[in-house]
Write a protein that holds these residues in place. Structure first.
Motif, mmCIF file in Angstrom:
data_model
loop_
_atom_site.group_PDB
_atom_site.id
_atom_site.type_symbol
_atom_site.label_atom_id
_atom_site.label_comp_id
_atom_site.label_asym_id
_atom_site.label_seq_id
_atom_site.Cartn_x
_atom_site.Cartn_y
_atom_site.Cartn_z
ATOM 1 N N PHE A 1 33.481 34.956 43.769
ATOM 2 C CA PHE A 1 34.409 36.039 44.561
ATOM 3 C C PHE A 1 35.194 36.422 43.547
ATOM 4 C CE2 PHE A 1 32.277 34.191 48.149
ATOM 5 C CZ PHE A 1 31.949 35.308 49.362
ATOM 6 N N VAL A 2 35.315 37.765 43.089
ATOM 7 C CA VAL A 2 36.511 38.064 42.550
ATOM 8 C C VAL A 2 37.283 39.248 43.418
ATOM 9 C CG1 VAL A 2 37.211 39.537 40.402
ATOM 10 C CG2 VAL A 2 35.294 38.065 40.324
ATOM 11 N N VAL A 3 38.596 38.939 43.690
ATOM 12 C CA VAL A 3 39.150 39.822 44.601
ATOM 13 C C VAL A 3 40.395 40.661 43.655
ATOM 14 C CG1 VAL A 3 41.254 39.830 46.394
ATOM 15 C CG2 VAL A 3 39.515 38.091 46.326
ATOM 16 N N MET A 4 40.041 42.100 43.777
ATOM 17 C CA MET A 4 40.583 42.879 42.841
ATOM 18 C C MET A 4 42.119 43.477 43.445
ATOM 19 S SD MET A 4 37.312 44.950 41.562
ATOM 20 C CE MET A 4 36.947 45.198 43.619
ATOM 21 N N ALA A 5 43.179 43.194 42.721
ATOM 22 C CA ALA A 5 44.272 43.305 43.406
ATOM 23 C C ALA A 5 45.497 43.371 42.385
ATOM 24 C CB ALA A 5 45.044 41.971 44.307
ATOM 25 N N ALA A 6 44.954 44.211 41.328
ATOM 26 C CA ALA A 6 45.938 44.523 40.186
ATOM 27 C C ALA A 6 46.073 46.008 39.905
ATOM 28 C CB ALA A 6 45.271 43.809 38.811
ATOM 29 N N GLY A 7 45.984 46.825 40.898
ATOM 30 C CA GLY A 7 45.810 48.406 40.886
ATOM 31 C C GLY A 7 47.181 48.606 40.984
ATOM 32 N N LEU A 8 47.470 50.127 40.711
ATOM 33 C CA LEU A 8 49.041 50.550 40.958
ATOM 34 C C LEU A 8 49.224 51.049 42.433
ATOM 35 C CD1 LEU A 8 51.496 51.387 39.493
ATOM 36 C CD2 LEU A 8 50.386 53.436 39.167
ATOM 37 N N ALA A 9 48.299 51.173 43.538
ATOM 38 C CA ALA A 9 48.409 51.720 44.738
ATOM 39 C C ALA A 9 49.514 52.799 44.966
ATOM 40 C CB ALA A 9 48.852 50.670 45.671
ATOM 41 N N THR A 10 49.366 54.068 43.875
ATOM 42 C CA THR A 10 50.511 54.979 43.996
ATOM 43 C C THR A 10 50.298 55.847 45.409
ATOM 44 O OG1 THR A 10 48.652 56.502 43.070
ATOM 45 C CG2 THR A 10 50.382 55.411 41.600
ATOM 46 N N HIS B 1 38.051 33.910 42.506
ATOM 47 C CA HIS B 1 39.080 34.235 41.518
ATOM 48 C C HIS B 1 39.778 35.465 42.168
ATOM 49 C CE1 HIS B 1 37.570 32.114 37.760
ATOM 50 N NE2 HIS B 1 36.971 31.763 38.824
ATOM 51 N N VAL B 2 41.161 35.538 41.917
ATOM 52 C CA VAL B 2 41.926 36.601 42.474
ATOM 53 C C VAL B 2 42.772 37.068 41.226
ATOM 54 C CG1 VAL B 2 43.975 37.642 43.849
ATOM 55 C CG2 VAL B 2 42.127 35.697 44.699
ATOM 56 N N VAL B 3 42.552 38.584 40.852
ATOM 57 C CA VAL B 3 43.174 39.196 39.807
ATOM 58 C C VAL B 3 44.441 40.015 40.482
ATOM 59 C CG1 VAL B 3 43.073 40.693 37.789
ATOM 60 C CG2 VAL B 3 40.996 39.208 38.703
ATOM 61 N N SER B 4 45.658 39.583 40.261
ATOM 62 C CA SER B 4 46.850 40.173 40.692
ATOM 63 C C SER B 4 47.965 40.464 40.022
ATOM 64 C CB SER B 4 47.191 39.179 42.191
ATOM 65 O OG SER B 4 48.396 39.539 42.794
ATOM 66 N N ARG B 5 48.606 41.634 40.371
ATOM 67 C CA ARG B 5 50.015 41.829 39.690
ATOM 68 C C ARG B 5 51.240 40.944 40.102
ATOM 69 N NH1 ARG B 5 51.686 47.781 40.773
ATOM 70 N NH2 ARG B 5 53.374 46.997 39.123
ATOM 71 N N GLN C 1 39.197 46.930 33.753
ATOM 72 C CA GLN C 1 39.953 45.789 33.216
ATOM 73 C C GLN C 1 39.916 44.725 34.218
ATOM 74 O OE1 GLN C 1 40.472 44.946 30.411
ATOM 75 N NE2 GLN C 1 41.754 43.029 30.386
ATOM 76 N N THR C 2 40.336 45.082 35.285
ATOM 77 C CA THR C 2 40.347 43.964 36.399
ATOM 78 C C THR C 2 38.987 43.309 36.670
ATOM 79 O OG1 THR C 2 42.237 45.462 37.841
ATOM 80 C CG2 THR C 2 40.771 43.657 39.076
ATOM 81 N N LEU C 3 37.826 44.022 36.722
ATOM 82 C CA LEU C 3 36.721 43.705 36.684
ATOM 83 C C LEU C 3 36.424 42.465 35.401
ATOM 84 C CD1 LEU C 3 34.378 46.437 37.744
ATOM 85 C CD2 LEU C 3 35.094 44.645 39.042
ATOM 86 N N ASN C 4 36.835 43.051 34.433
ATOM 87 C CA ASN C 4 36.427 42.178 33.338
ATOM 88 C C ASN C 4 37.323 40.915 33.446
ATOM 89 O OD1 ASN C 4 37.288 41.276 30.192
ATOM 90 N ND2 ASN C 4 35.826 43.087 29.741
ATOM 91 N N ILE C 5 38.495 40.985 33.675
ATOM 92 C CA ILE C 5 39.312 39.600 33.899
ATOM 93 C C ILE C 5 38.608 38.678 34.981
ATOM 94 C CG2 ILE C 5 41.507 38.520 34.769
ATOM 95 C CD1 ILE C 5 42.932 41.416 33.816
ATOM 96 N N GLY C 6 38.185 39.074 36.131
ATOM 97 C CA GLY C 6 37.382 38.425 36.991
ATOM 98 C C GLY C 6 36.432 37.888 36.470
ATOM 99 N N GLY D 1 34.199 51.411 37.844
ATOM 100 C CA GLY D 1 33.969 50.277 38.845
ATOM 101 C C GLY D 1 32.349 50.055 38.731
ATOM 102 N N GLY D 2 32.363 48.868 39.432
ATOM 103 C CA GLY D 2 31.008 48.183 39.693
ATOM 104 C C GLY D 2 29.680 49.291 39.988
ATOM 105 N N ARG D 3 30.243 50.395 40.691
ATOM 106 C CA ARG D 3 29.294 51.344 41.234
ATOM 107 C C ARG D 3 28.721 51.999 40.139
ATOM 108 N NH1 ARG D 3 28.056 51.662 46.572
ATOM 109 N NH2 ARG D 3 29.329 50.519 47.771
ATOM 110 N N ALA D 4 29.304 52.383 39.063
ATOM 111 C CA ALA D 4 28.589 52.796 37.743
ATOM 112 C C ALA D 4 27.499 52.137 37.301
ATOM 113 C CB ALA D 4 29.779 53.067 36.679
#
Length: 207
Positions: free
Chosen positions: A4-13, A56-60, A93-98, A169-172
């Motif tokens: 499991f890769v949890v994607m939590a490193a975005g900006l969330a503007t 795995h969690v990728v986080s800021r 890049q978040t996917l790559n780290i995970g 993202g993965g959908r590509a």
């Protein structure tokens, strides 16, 4: 084995603040996602000693921003890996780290947004069980005509996932192979996530 890769490193503007730290049930938005995955992992480990599952969690932010002391202990007991990346990361890049430190035993990867508050043990466990049983190229949750996360990818697609750039993202990768999808029926509430203050408040009021 599944990672499991949890994607939590975005900006969330659109939120104007760290939405993943907002209260959700007895924890935070991200804490809820992590707790759900951990409960799912424990369920499958209790059913079969052969069901090896990583998280795995990728986080800021560091883990204590989102998870209680008890939750941190549980995360570590389950072998969880926290990838701390203090600057905002594009999706690719978040996917790559995970996907780093790949174990040859891993046959499937699943990516979950850190704000997917609709995630629940029952449906996540059902999806995971199907992947462990069949090892499909892709498992895609679907509600009516709507697809969403979490999508499971077989390891043969890792090179393509690592080649993604920017906000791809993965959908590509997923959308290149619609004939290889294993569609798995779920309730549409599974796809609920948090993008705006109004959306968060509306969902929070329903807890």
């Amino acid at each position: 084995m599944v990672r499991f890769v949890v994607m939590a490193a975005g900006l969330a503007t659109r939120m104007g603040r760290d939405k993943l730290a907002l209260p959700w049930k007895k924890t935070t938005v991200l804490g809820h996602v992590i707790e759900t995955i951990l409960e799912t992992i424990k369920l499958h480990k209790s059913e079969s000693m052969l069901a090896k599952i990583e998280i795995h969690v990728v986080s800021r932010q560091t883990i204590d921003t989102y998870v209680s002391e008890d939750g941190i202990r549980e995360f570590r007991e389950q072998g969880g890996i926290w990838h701390y990346v203090p600057s905002p990361q594009p999706l690719a890049q978040t996917l790559n780290i995970g996907l780093q430190n790949i174990n040859n035993q891993i046959h499937s990867y699943v990516f979950i947004p850190g704000d997917q508050v609709g995630i629940n043990v029952q449906e996540l466990s059902a999806c995971l069980g199907e992947v462990l049983r069949l090892c499909p190229d892709f498992l895609v949750p679907i509600a009516g005509d709507t697809t969403g996360s979490p999508v499971f990818f077989h390891k043969r697609y890792v090179p393509e996932l690592l080649a993604l750039q920017g906000e791809q993202g993965g959908r590509a990768v997923l959308n290149k192979y619609p004939d290889r999808w294993l569609k798995f029926s779920v309730k549409v509430n599974l796809f609920c996530d948090v993008d705006t203050p109004e959306q968060y408040q509306a969902l929070y009021n329903k807890i």
